[in-house]
Enzyme design. Structure first.
Site, PDB file in Angstrom:
ATOM      1  N   SER A 139       7.214  -2.107  -9.086  1.00  0.00           N
ATOM      2  CA  SER A 139       6.347  -2.510  -7.984  1.00  0.00           C
ATOM      3  C   SER A 139       4.952  -2.775  -8.537  1.00  0.00           C
ATOM      4  CB  SER A 139       6.323  -1.398  -6.928  1.00  0.00           C
ATOM      5  OG  SER A 139       5.414  -1.704  -5.907  1.00  0.00           O
ATOM      6  N   LYS A 165       8.768  -6.422  -7.804  1.00  0.00           N
ATOM      7  CA  LYS A 165       8.240  -6.429  -6.436  1.00  0.00           C
ATOM      8  C   LYS A 165       6.741  -6.646  -6.519  1.00  0.00           C
ATOM      9  CE  LYS A 165       7.331  -2.584  -3.236  1.00  0.00           C
ATOM     10  NZ  LYS A 165       7.958  -1.482  -2.475  1.00  0.00           N
ATOM     11  N   LYS A 167       3.177  -6.821  -4.420  1.00  0.00           N
ATOM     12  CA  LYS A 167       2.479  -6.486  -3.174  1.00  0.00           C
ATOM     13  C   LYS A 167       1.710  -7.715  -2.713  1.00  0.00           C
ATOM     14  CE  LYS A 167       3.315  -2.006  -2.707  1.00  0.00           C
ATOM     15  NZ  LYS A 167       3.873  -1.424  -1.476  1.00  0.00           N
ATOM     16  N   ASP A 192       6.227  -7.234  -0.905  1.00  0.00           N
ATOM     17  CA  ASP A 192       6.025  -6.123   0.042  1.00  0.00           C
ATOM     18  C   ASP A 192       4.656  -6.272   0.689  1.00  0.00           C
ATOM     19  OD1 ASP A 192       5.953  -3.780   1.491  1.00  0.00           O
ATOM     20  OD2 ASP A 192       6.069  -2.426  -0.255  1.00  0.00           O
ATOM     21  N   GLU A 217       9.537  -7.252   2.345  1.00  0.00           N
ATOM     22  CA  GLU A 217       9.521  -5.871   2.834  1.00  0.00           C
ATOM     23  C   GLU A 217       8.383  -5.674   3.834  1.00  0.00           C
ATOM     24  OE1 GLU A 217       9.250  -3.113  -0.449  1.00  0.00           O
ATOM     25  OE2 GLU A 217       9.006  -1.372   0.837  1.00  0.00           O
ATOM     26  N   ASP A 242      10.693  -0.832   5.648  1.00  0.00           N
ATOM     27  CA  ASP A 242      10.246   0.388   4.984  1.00  0.00           C
ATOM     28  C   ASP A 242       9.623   1.279   6.065  1.00  0.00           C
ATOM     29  OD1 ASP A 242       8.742   2.352   3.629  1.00  0.00           O
ATOM     30  OD2 ASP A 242       7.828   0.997   2.200  1.00  0.00           O
ATOM     31  N   LYS A 266      13.250   5.926   1.778  1.00  0.00           N
ATOM     32  CA  LYS A 266      12.342   6.845   1.087  1.00  0.00           C
ATOM     33  C   LYS A 266      12.601   8.233   1.640  1.00  0.00           C
ATOM     34  CE  LYS A 266       8.527   3.661   0.130  1.00  0.00           C
ATOM     35  NZ  LYS A 266       7.187   3.192   0.590  1.00  0.00           N
ATOM     36  N   GLY A 294       9.564   3.903  -3.591  1.00  0.00           N
ATOM     37  CA  GLY A 294       8.749   4.849  -4.358  1.00  0.00           C
ATOM     38  C   GLY A 294       7.451   5.132  -3.638  1.00  0.00           C
TER      39      GLY A 294
HETATM   40  O1  OSB Z   1       5.283   0.394   0.438  1.00  0.00           O
HETATM   41  O2  OSB Z   1       6.669   0.853  -1.084  1.00  0.00           O
HETATM   42  C1  OSB Z   1       5.538   0.985  -0.596  1.00  0.00           C
HETATM   43  C2  OSB Z   1       3.351   3.070  -2.937  1.00  0.00           C
HETATM   44  C3  OSB Z   1       2.651   3.836  -2.037  1.00  0.00           C
HETATM   45  C4  OSB Z   1       2.856   3.627  -0.696  1.00  0.00           C
HETATM   46  C5  OSB Z   1       3.774   2.672  -0.261  1.00  0.00           C
HETATM   47  C6  OSB Z   1       4.495   1.920  -1.162  1.00  0.00           C
HETATM   48  C7  OSB Z   1       4.256   2.105  -2.527  1.00  0.00           C
HETATM   49  C8  OSB Z   1       4.901   1.336  -3.567  1.00  0.00           C
HETATM   50  C9  OSB Z   1       4.906   1.959  -4.917  1.00  0.00           C
HETATM   51  O3  OSB Z   1       5.327   0.212  -3.437  1.00  0.00           O
HETATM   52  C10 OSB Z   1       6.229   2.113  -5.507  1.00  0.00           C
HETATM   53  C11 OSB Z   1       6.177   3.010  -6.703  1.00  0.00           C
HETATM   54  O4  OSB Z   1       6.258   4.247  -6.540  1.00  0.00           O
HETATM   55  O5  OSB Z   1       6.089   2.485  -7.803  1.00  0.00           O
HETATM   56 MG    MG Z   2       7.003  -0.674   1.029  1.00  0.00          MG
END
Ligand code: OSB
Ligand code: MG
Length: 382
Positions: A139, A165, A167, A192, A217, A242, A266, A294
Site C-alpha cells: 500500500s 495499492k 492511495k 484506495d 476501495e 473497507d 480488517k 493493514g
Molecule cells: O484504508 O487500508 C486503509 C492504513 C491506515 C489506515 C487505513 C488504511 C491503511 C493502509 C495501510 O492502507 C496498509 C498497511 O498497513 O500497509
Molecule cells: Mg482502506
C-alpha cells in the site's frame, strides 16, 4: 481443549515511529501510540494483541486513547477472572459495548493467542486456515508528484510485491494512476480513496474504468452502503468496501444490496478474529473474494493478519507487508520477512512469532498491570 482463565492483563503503552510518513486522503501518519495487550492465563501462558488505532479518529471513530479507556472501564472488567471455553465466545461476551471494535479486537486476538498456545496449536489451525504461503501487496501513500509515485511503484514491483495499492484523493487520482498504468500496463493495481468522494463525483470516477484496476476501495462515505450500490452499478471496476463493513451483518447487507464485489477484512475494524472468519465464510459462500487489510501494525497485529490470511477465500494479496517496510526495528522475532512476494506462514503456536521484550522496551512508555476488576460502571455478567 483447555479453556482460558485470565489472571491478569498488562497494557503496554508504546509509541512507534514509521520509517516514512504515510499519507492518505484523511491525513499523514508518522508516529503513533499503540497499546499492546498482554493477556496472562492462570497457567502463566501469555497471549498478545494490539490496538490497531492511531492517535486521531480519522480512519474510523476510535483512537488509541479511546481503545485503552474501553479496555480498562468495560472490556477487561467483563473478561478478567472469567472462564473462557473458546475464543469464539468472546465476541458475544463483549457485545454489550456498542462498536469500539478495535478495542474489542485487541483483547479478543490476545485471547486467541493464549488459547492456541495453551492447546499447542496455531491460530490458523484453530480457524481452519490451510494456506501456507501468503502473497503480499504494498500500500503506497499519496506522493507529491506522479513521477515520485511511479518510482515508488518500480521499487516495490522489483521487490516482488504481488499487488500495488495506491492511495488516492480528488486532487491526486487520475493523473497519478495513469502515470503508473502507462509505465506498468500489466501489474495488479488498485486504488484506495478512504471515503474521499461522493456520488457527485460519479462521472469522474467512471474514468477509472479505463485503467483496468483490480478494484477501487472505499470511494464513498465511511459508513455508507447505499450510495456504493449506485456507484457499483455505474462502474465496471469492482468496488471493495473497507470502512463501511463493521460486522457480519454489514457484510451480508452490502452483498445483498450489490454495494461491492470484494471485501477488505480488517480484524480490528470488525472486532476480532471470530467476526473476521464469519465474514470470510459468508463471502466464500456468496462468491465474494476477500483480502486482509493493514493498519500499519506492529509485528503483533501483523502476525494476527498472517494467521487469518491462511483461510482459503483470501485469494487477493493483502496489505500485510514485511516489518522493514514500516519499522526500523519491529518487536517480534523472527522478523516478518517476504520471500519473492510471499510470506511463509510460521509453524509456531499462537501467533507464530515471539514478542521480543528487549525490543519492546525500546518503544515502551509504561506497562500497566490489571489484576482486579476496577470500574465504576455496571458490567453485565455472563
Ligand atoms: O484504508 O487500508 C486503509 C492504513 C491506515 C489506515 C487505513 C488504511 C491503511 C493502509 C495501510 O492502507 C496498509 C498497511 O498497513 O500497509
Ligand atoms: Mg482502506
Amino acid at each position: 481443549m483447555q479453556s482460558v482463565h485470565i489472571k491478569e492483563v498488562i497494557l503496554h503503552h508504546t509509541t512507534v515511529s514509521l520509517i516514512a510518513p504515510f499519507t492518505t486522503s484523511f491525513g499523514t501518519m508518522v508516529d503513533k501510540d499503540v497499546c499492546l495487550v498482554e493477556v496472562i492465563d492462570e497457567s502463566g501462558v501469555s497471549g498478545w494483541g494490539e490496538t490497531v488505532t492511531s492517535n486521531e479518529p480519522y480512519y474510523n471513530e476510535e483512537t488509541t486513547a479511546t481503545a485503552v479507556y474501553m479496555l480498562k472501564e468495560f472490556l477487561i472488567p467483563r473478561l478478567l477472572k472469567q472462564e473462557i471455553s473458546h475464543p469464539n465466545v468472546v465476541h458475544d461476551s463483549l457485545a454489550f459495548v456498542r462498536r469500539n471494535n478495535i478495542a474489542k479486537a485487541s483483547i479478543e486476538t490476545a485471547i486467541w493467542d493464549v488459547f492456541a498456545k495453551k492447546n499447542n496449536t496455531s491460530i490458523a489451525e484453530l480457524l481452519g486456515g490451510t494456506q501456507t504461503e501468503i502473497p503480499v501487496g504494498k500500500s503506497i501513500g499519496i506522493q507529491d508528484t506522479p513521477a515520485l509515485l511511479v518510482e515508488k511503484v518500480r521499487t516495490f514491483v522489483d521487490e516482488g510485491f504481488k499487488k500495488i495499492k495506491v492511495k488516492i484523493k480528488p486532487s491526486a487520482d487520475l493523473e497519478y494512476l495513469n502515470a503508473v498504468r502507462k509505465e506498468f500496463p500489466d501489474i495488479p493495481l488498485m486504488a484506495d480513496a478512504n471515503s474521499a468522494y461522493t456520488l457527485e463525483d460519479i462521472d469522474h470516477l467512471k474514468k477509472l474504468d479505463a485503467l483496468n484496476l483490480l478494484m477501487i476501495e472505499q470511494p464513498l462515505s465511511h459508513d455508507d452502503i447505499v450510495d456504493h450500490r449506485i456507484l457499483q452499478q455505474e462502474l465496471t471496476t469492482p468496488v471493495c468496501l473497507d470502512e463501511s463493513v463493521h460486522s457480519l451483518d454489514d457484510a451480508r447487507k452490502a452483498i445483498e444490496l450489490g454495494s461491492c464485489k470484494i471485501i477488505n477484512i480488517k480484524i480490528g475494524r470488525v472486532g476480532g478474529l471470530y467476526e473476521s472468519k464469519r465474514i470470510h465464510d459468508l463471502c466464500l459462500e456468496k462468491g465474494i473474494p476477500v483480502w486482509c487489510g493493514g493498519m500499519l501494525e506492529t509485528g503483533i497485529g501483523r502476525a494476527h493478519n498472517i494467521q487469518l490470511t491462511t483461510l482459503k477465500n483470501f485469494t487477493i494479496p493483502g496489505d500485510t507487508a514485511p516489518s522493514a517496510h514500516y519499522w526500523k526495528e519491529d518487536i517480534v522475532t523472527p522478523e516478518i520477512v517476504m520471500d519473492h512476494g510471499i510470506i511463509h506462514v510460521p509453524k509456531g503456536d499462537g501467533i507464530g512469532y515471539e514478542v521480543d521484550r528487549e525490543k519492546l522496551s525500546k518503544v515502551l512508555i509504561s506497562s500497566e498491570r490489571i489484576t482486579e476488576v476496577d470500574t465504576t460502571h455496571p458490567i453485565p455478567s455472563a
